[in-house]
Enzyme design. Structure first.
Site, PDB file in Angstrom:
ATOM      1  CB  SER A   1      -0.897   0.016   1.242  1.00 20.78           C
ATOM      2  OG  SER A   1      -1.513   1.284   1.407  1.00 20.78           O
TER       3      SER A   1
ATOM      4  CE1 TYR B   1      -3.687  -3.012   4.726  1.00 22.77           C
ATOM      5  CE2 TYR B   1      -2.814  -0.787   4.521  1.00 22.77           C
ATOM      6  CZ  TYR B   1      -3.342  -1.926   3.945  1.00 22.77           C
ATOM      7  OH  TYR B   1      -3.507  -1.991   2.568  1.00 22.77           O
TER       8      TYR B   1
ATOM      9  CE  LYS C   1      -1.133  -4.675   2.647  1.00 28.12           C
ATOM     10  NZ  LYS C   1      -1.360  -5.932   1.891  1.00 28.12           N
TER      11      LYS C   1
ATOM     12  CB  THR D   1     -12.980  -0.714  -3.159  1.00 28.08           C
ATOM     13  OG1 THR D   1     -12.322  -0.425  -1.902  1.00 28.08           O
ATOM     14  CG2 THR D   1     -11.935  -0.805  -4.259  1.00 28.08           C
TER      15      THR D   1
END
Length: 276
Positions: free
Chosen positions: A167, A182, A186, A217
């Site tokens: 990301s 998170y 990554k 999304t």
């Protein structure tokens, strides 16, 4: 026609795309199939969504598609994906590790379950699926041929492809404290890619990572106000969010013969929407 299909850039190739029943994964698997690849569509729970992607690919009449329900964040699920791929298509050329989760908690609220769920899905699953897939991914070869009159040169035929997903948050200054775990996953993926490129690269297998910025999304919009969404979109010079169709062609290129000399890279696909 068969001749037209065989002329497509990924004709004869077989791909697994994890987390491909919706969103970016669905766009990627459709793009690979449109380029001629036979594809495994992976879902964890929503078999109907996966079947919808299968039907969409079938209607286009290019690559073939099979849906496989398996948890790509587990070693058992990874093995199931590989077994079903070999059963359906007899080989594997392209492995796209798209499946992931993104929870948001600051340090004070992180517990072991939250941490483990992210590490298992975002790091452990992709790493062990790659380990299991590595022995069956094809190695590249070098053929010698005469160029022009007498000089010899090497004509490389690349081997398998591994594409991880990171990301743009992994290096953006706009990162927030709630992105701690998170972003850690990554960061781990980008280092796994960098090192595996040296390992699998010895066999002519490329390993690269795609790092999208904000993509429009359902998951991205969840929990955000329209004002927040517009603010994030405003970071990009084009004043819009990315779309899944902005990401999929980059993955397809990495899977193609033209990307044979691209290895160990993290490619930010973000429209400059994340300020460095």
């Amino acid at each position: 026609t068969t001749t037209e299909i065989m002329s497509l850039p990924l004709a004869g190739k077989v791909a697994i795309v994890t987390g491909s029943s919706r969103s970016i994964g669905a766009a990627v698997v459709k793009q690979l199939a449109s380029d001629g690849a036979s594809v495994i569509i992976n879902c964890v729970n929503d078999a109907s969504a996966a079947q919808s992607v299968v039907d969409s690919i079938a209607s286009e009449g290019k690559g073939k598609a099979v849906a496989v329900k398996a948890d790509a964040g587990t070693i058992t699920g990874a093995q199931t994906l590989l077994d079903e791929c070999i059963k359906a298509f007899g080989k594997l050329d392209i492995l796209v590790l798209n499946a992931g989760i993104m929870g948001n908690k600051p340090l004070a609220d992180i517990d072991e379950e939250f941490y483990d769920s992210h590490m298992n899905t975002n790091v452990k699953g992709p790493l062990f699926l790659t380990k299991l897939a590595a022995p069956i991914l094809p190695s590249g070869t070098y053929a010698r041929f005469i160029y022009r009159d007498w000089s010899l040169t090497d004509c490389p035929t690349s081997g398998g492809r591994v594409v991880f997903f990171s990301s743009s948050l992994a290096r953006a200054s706009t990162v927030m404290p709630i992105n701690l775990v998170y972003c850690a996953t990554k960061g781990a993926i980008e280092q796994i890619c960098r090192v595996l490129a040296k390992d699998l690269g010895a066999r002519g297998i490329t390993v690269n990572t795609v790092a999208p910025g904000p993509v429009d999304t359902e998951l991205f919009r969840r929990g955000k106000s329209e004002q927040m969404i517009q603010m994030i979109a405003g970071f990009a010079p084009s004043k819009r969010l990315g779309s899944t169709e902005d990401i999929a062609p980059v993955v397809a290129f990495l899977a193609s013969e033209g990307a044979r000399w691209l290895n160990g890279q993290t490619i930010l696909v973000n429209g400059v929407s994340d300020r460095p």
